[in-house]
Write a protein that holds these residues in place. Structure first.
Motif, PDB file in Angstrom:
ATOM      1  N   ARG A   1       5.666  -0.416   7.993  1.00  0.00           N
ATOM      2  CA  ARG A   1       6.409  -0.603   9.244  1.00  0.00           C
ATOM      3  C   ARG A   1       6.336  -2.097   9.557  1.00  0.00           C
ATOM      4  O   ARG A   1       5.386  -2.569  10.195  1.00  0.00           O
ATOM      5  CB  ARG A   1       5.813   0.248  10.366  1.00  0.00           C
TER       6      ARG A   1
ATOM      7  N   ARG B   1      -0.168  -9.395   9.090  1.00  0.00           N
ATOM      8  CA  ARG B   1      -1.139  -8.366   8.721  1.00  0.00           C
ATOM      9  C   ARG B   1      -0.896  -7.857   7.302  1.00  0.00           C
ATOM     10  O   ARG B   1       0.239  -7.597   6.906  1.00  0.00           O
ATOM     11  CB  ARG B   1      -1.076  -7.205   9.710  1.00  0.00           C
TER      12      ARG B   1
ATOM     13  N   VAL C   1      -2.231  -4.889   4.446  1.00  0.00           N
ATOM     14  CA  VAL C   1      -2.970  -3.640   4.269  1.00  0.00           C
ATOM     15  C   VAL C   1      -3.223  -3.411   2.778  1.00  0.00           C
ATOM     16  O   VAL C   1      -2.407  -3.798   1.940  1.00  0.00           O
ATOM     17  CB  VAL C   1      -2.223  -2.431   4.858  1.00  0.00           C
TER      18      VAL C   1
ATOM     19  N   GLU D   1      -6.187   1.925   4.047  1.00  0.00           N
ATOM     20  CA  GLU D   1      -5.905   1.776   5.470  1.00  0.00           C
ATOM     21  C   GLU D   1      -4.715   2.644   5.854  1.00  0.00           C
ATOM     22  O   GLU D   1      -3.624   2.483   5.296  1.00  0.00           O
ATOM     23  CB  GLU D   1      -5.613   0.311   5.792  1.00  0.00           C
ATOM     24  N   PRO D   2      -4.901   3.576   6.781  1.00  0.00           N
ATOM     25  CA  PRO D   2      -3.795   4.461   7.166  1.00  0.00           C
ATOM     26  C   PRO D   2      -2.726   3.784   8.005  1.00  0.00           C
ATOM     27  O   PRO D   2      -1.582   4.237   8.035  1.00  0.00           O
ATOM     28  CB  PRO D   2      -4.497   5.569   7.959  1.00  0.00           C
ATOM     29  N   ASN D   3      -3.060   2.702   8.699  1.00  0.00           N
ATOM     30  CA  ASN D   3      -2.108   2.020   9.565  1.00  0.00           C
ATOM     31  C   ASN D   3      -1.198   1.143   8.715  1.00  0.00           C
ATOM     32  O   ASN D   3      -1.610   0.104   8.194  1.00  0.00           O
ATOM     33  CB  ASN D   3      -2.841   1.173  10.603  1.00  0.00           C
ATOM     34  N   ARG D   4       0.062   1.553   8.576  1.00  0.00           N
ATOM     35  CA  ARG D   4       1.006   0.826   7.733  1.00  0.00           C
ATOM     36  C   ARG D   4       1.856  -0.169   8.533  1.00  0.00           C
ATOM     37  O   ARG D   4       2.855  -0.650   8.021  1.00  0.00           O
ATOM     38  CB  ARG D   4       1.916   1.827   7.010  1.00  0.00           C
ATOM     39  N   GLU D   5       1.477  -0.472   9.768  1.00  0.00           N
ATOM     40  CA  GLU D   5       2.202  -1.494  10.524  1.00  0.00           C
ATOM     41  C   GLU D   5       1.694  -2.851  10.048  1.00  0.00           C
ATOM     42  O   GLU D   5       0.659  -3.351  10.495  1.00  0.00           O
ATOM     43  CB  GLU D   5       1.994  -1.338  12.027  1.00  0.00           C
TER      44      GLU D   5
END
Length: 241
Positions: free
Chosen positions: A65, A71, A73, A78-82
């Motif tokens: 995203r 940032r 990843v 890491e589950p946060n794909r922003e």
């Protein structure tokens, strides 16, 4: 489907490609192989286009995203794909970024132990997305190879003085990447490829390839947000075998 295979001396186990707009099922104004699911295109068409791409890959890409950040990843951890860059050390995981004028940069090390993909629009570029991605690879910078995919070219990338200042305030040599717009007082034409080279060089990355296409001017082959407004997205992808 017409794909670009990067011309760079990456290790044999490093695989990479960039899509074009050619060969998909999307209809106007996204005509072609639109891979973006956030640009208003019919989700059925986007899914069909992604399925066509998937047949060229070992796994579904780790779609991000993207928010014009710095940032990074690590896929699978890491589950946060922003984020605006992804890396992996695991074979079969596919790093991917979507673009339509912004600069996609693929990275690997000479040993073929880690790969990364970065989305470098001017905000992310000025914010340090490339430097952060290189640092996250945790290898000596002089062992890193970079390939710059298709982005808006220096004859088409019109920016304001605030953009120029964002770069020149950090690296004075970035002034060489801007020329005054001949027809728009107060505007500049920016070379995003040169800006990326400067920033990569500053952190010790010297082996840089690509950087010769223009998404804005090559309408038949590439999507361009600056040119069309509502348009599709292309993908730059990299993985380890």
């Amino acid at each position: 489907m017409n794909l670009i295979v990067p011309d760079w001396p990456a290790p044999a186990r490093v695989k990479s490609l960039m899509t074009t707009r050619e060969g998909g099922v999307s209809q106007a104004p996204w005509t072609g192989l639109n891979l973006g699911d956030h640009v208003g295109d019919d989700p059925v068409h986007v899914a069909a286009n992604r399925a066509r791409l998937r047949r060229q890959l070992p796994a579904e890409p780790g779609w991000l995203r993207q928010v014009h950040s710095a940032r990074v990843v690590e896929l699978g951890r890491e589950p946060n794909r922003e984020a605006d860059a992804a890396l992996t050390r695991q074979p079969g995981q596919v790093c991917a970024v979507l673009t339509a004028d912004c600069l996609p940069v693929l990275l690997c090390d000479r040993a073929g132990s880690v790969v990364a993909a970065a989305h470098a629009g001017w905000r992310g570029l000025a914010g340090g997305v490339l430097e952060t991605a290189v640092a996250a690879m945790q290898v000596p910078p002089d062992a890193v190879l970079a390939w710059m995919g298709a982005a808006i070219g220096p004859q088409a990338f019109e920016v304001g003085d605030e953009v120029r200042q964002a770069f020149v305030s950090q690296h004075p040599q970035a002034a060489d990447a801007f020329i005054r717009h001949p027809a728009s007082p107060g505007k500049w034409l920016a070379d995003i490829y040169q800006l990326a080279r400067i920033r990569l060089n500053q952190v010790g990355v010297q082996s840089i390839y690509g950087g010769s296409r223009c998404t804005f001017n090559e309408e038949e082959r590439f999507y361009s947000y600056r040119r069309d407004g509502v348009t599709g997205r292309m993908a730059a992808l990299i993985w380890l075998e």
